[in-house]
Design an enzyme around this catalytic site. Sequence first.
Site, PDB file in Angstrom:
ATOM      1  N   LYS A  87      24.540   2.722  80.334  1.00  0.00           N
ATOM      2  CA  LYS A  87      25.084   2.548  78.987  1.00  0.00           C
ATOM      3  C   LYS A  87      25.176   1.067  78.587  1.00  0.00           C
ATOM      4  O   LYS A  87      24.968   0.709  77.432  1.00  0.00           O
ATOM      5  CB  LYS A  87      26.480   3.171  78.890  1.00  0.00           C
ATOM      6  CG  LYS A  87      26.511   4.681  79.077  1.00  0.00           C
ATOM      7  CD  LYS A  87      26.255   5.384  77.785  1.00  0.00           C
ATOM      8  CE  LYS A  87      26.307   6.892  77.813  1.00  0.00           C
ATOM      9  NZ  LYS A  87      26.541   7.633  79.021  1.00  0.00           N
ATOM     10  N   GLU A 109      32.157   5.511  69.787  1.00  0.00           N
ATOM     11  CA  GLU A 109      32.649   6.842  70.158  1.00  0.00           C
ATOM     12  C   GLU A 109      32.461   6.980  71.653  1.00  0.00           C
ATOM     13  O   GLU A 109      31.596   6.343  72.241  1.00  0.00           O
ATOM     14  CB  GLU A 109      31.827   7.917  69.428  1.00  0.00           C
ATOM     15  CG  GLU A 109      30.476   8.264  70.081  1.00  0.00           C
ATOM     16  CD  GLU A 109      29.457   7.128  70.069  1.00  0.00           C
ATOM     17  OE1 GLU A 109      29.606   6.210  69.239  1.00  0.00           O
ATOM     18  OE2 GLU A 109      28.522   7.152  70.904  1.00  0.00           O
ATOM     19  N   SER A 376      20.981   7.330  86.735  1.00  0.00           N
ATOM     20  CA  SER A 376      21.500   6.648  85.542  1.00  0.00           C
ATOM     21  C   SER A 376      22.874   6.040  85.759  1.00  0.00           C
ATOM     22  O   SER A 376      23.233   5.071  85.110  1.00  0.00           O
ATOM     23  CB  SER A 376      21.544   7.627  84.371  1.00  0.00           C
ATOM     24  OG  SER A 376      22.256   8.799  84.724  1.00  0.00           O
TER      25      SER A 376
HETATM   26  C1  LIG Z   1      26.288   9.024  79.285  1.00  0.00           C
HETATM   27  C2  LIG Z   1      25.555   9.274  80.519  1.00  0.00           C
HETATM   28  C3  LIG Z   1      24.410  10.088  80.564  1.00  0.00           C
HETATM   29  C4  LIG Z   1      23.904  10.857  79.383  1.00  0.00           C
HETATM   30  O1  LIG Z   1      23.538  10.094  78.305  1.00  0.00           O
HETATM   31  P1  LIG Z   1      22.009   9.803  77.910  1.00  0.00           P
HETATM   32  O2  LIG Z   1      22.140   9.174  76.575  1.00  0.00           O
HETATM   33  O3  LIG Z   1      21.290  11.084  77.893  1.00  0.00           O
HETATM   34  O4  LIG Z   1      21.462   8.880  78.929  1.00  0.00           O
HETATM   35  C5  LIG Z   1      23.719  10.208  81.759  1.00  0.00           C
HETATM   36  N1  LIG Z   1      24.126   9.581  82.876  1.00  0.00           N
HETATM   37  C6  LIG Z   1      25.242   8.798  82.888  1.00  0.00           C
HETATM   38  C7  LIG Z   1      25.639   8.155  84.160  1.00  0.00           C
HETATM   39  C8  LIG Z   1      25.996   8.615  81.723  1.00  0.00           C
HETATM   40  O5  LIG Z   1      27.077   7.840  81.749  1.00  0.00           O
END
Ligand SMILES: *Cc1c(COP(=O)(O)O)cnc(C)c1O
Length: 409
Positions: A87, A109, A376
């Site tokens: 993020k 948000e 992610s």
């Molecule tokens: C917010 C989040 C997601 C999902 O959001 P995307 O916009 O689809 O990337 C995925 N993995 C993590 C660790 C998150 O914090």
Amino acid sequence: MKVYNDFFGPYGGRYVAEVLHGPLAELEEAYKAAIADNSFREELDRIRREYIGRPTPLLYAENATARIGGGRIYIKLEGLANTGAHKVNNVVGQALLARRMGKRRIIAETGAGQHGLAAAAVCARLGLECVVYMGEVDIDRQRPNVFWMELFGATVVPVGSGSRTLKDAVNEALRDWASSFTSTHYLLGSALGPSPYPDMVREFQSVIGRETRQQLEEAGVNAEALVACVGGGSNSIGFFSPFIEETTPRLVGVEAGGRGRGAGNHASRLSGEGRPGIVHGYKSLFLLDDDGQVLPTHSVSAGLDYPGVGPQLAALGEAGRIEFLTATDSEALAALKFFAATEGIVFALESAHAGAAGMKIARSWPKDRSVVINMSGRGDKDLFIAARELGAANWAEFLKAEAARCESR
Ligand SMILES: *Cc1c(COP(=O)(O)O)cnc(C)c1O
């Protein structure tokens, strides 16, 4: 080359109240000018290096690979970025842009709190005021992130309308912005919403894919599939971005399969039951009932249970360039345990959906083929959920004792 897209096939666009057309047009102009400006790009590179800790590593998961006995598994360790997830890549881009536009106040948000956390942290670093809208239900579920956001100096505003979750927080943020845009930037957290957000967020997240491409080249690896989890779609579109125009590798998006089929049990829009609609200012695929109302969703991971998906992903899914699969709650938890035990890495529950799908792909392949999973985020934030779900019988005892210690202070 076109630097900016507002429609992706039939999806995207800018379906907002009249009052927001001006601020969105201003944002689009500022964004186009910024990414064409070397000094902006240099500052972005510097903050990526010094503050986020980029480049994040690409790990050859040799133990996991050996245990599975199929194709080679690589993991992009995006969760090692400061604040624990991808993020922050988007947040630093938009926060620098806001500062350049002379906006000193940031609104955001947040659902699970990961985007709010990144926004609060970066605003502290850059000296910007930060207000985070968050549903009351999410505040209850995600106390640790509220705690950190407030420590960073952000104001967390509870949203008590509607289902009191992420979609209501987006509505409140848009309402604030409609009356505050002269001083305020709305820092939207995923690759969705009215244009220019989907393309701008993809651009700021594409650093994940560019690094991965270079790291694969340096390691001499020819990856045949890239796998990422899909909530709103920002980590996946950023990871896939440099490869979209080519025919290889396979690009695989993984949605939340939750508890299984049926409304309210999952968040599978592209691999399941999504329908075209216009919500939150953009056209895409959403989980809607027959009257066009947004349906409830479920996932063990708080970041994947959004009812819509970014417009570019929807278009690329329909065009066949991106495949969509699901992983259920229990498959994600099993993947979390597997990579913890084999590699000493804790996936975020969201990312563990990609982990589960990546394991399946590797299992079906011979040893000379390679798959890259985007982790992610890291799983520290999920301690409370993981401890509950993975059946640590001592956990409730610990929490009771901890509550007693808090009260006796
Ligand atoms: C917010 C989040 C997601 C999902 O959001 P995307 O916009 O689809 O990337 C995925 N993995 C993590 C660790 C998150 O914090």
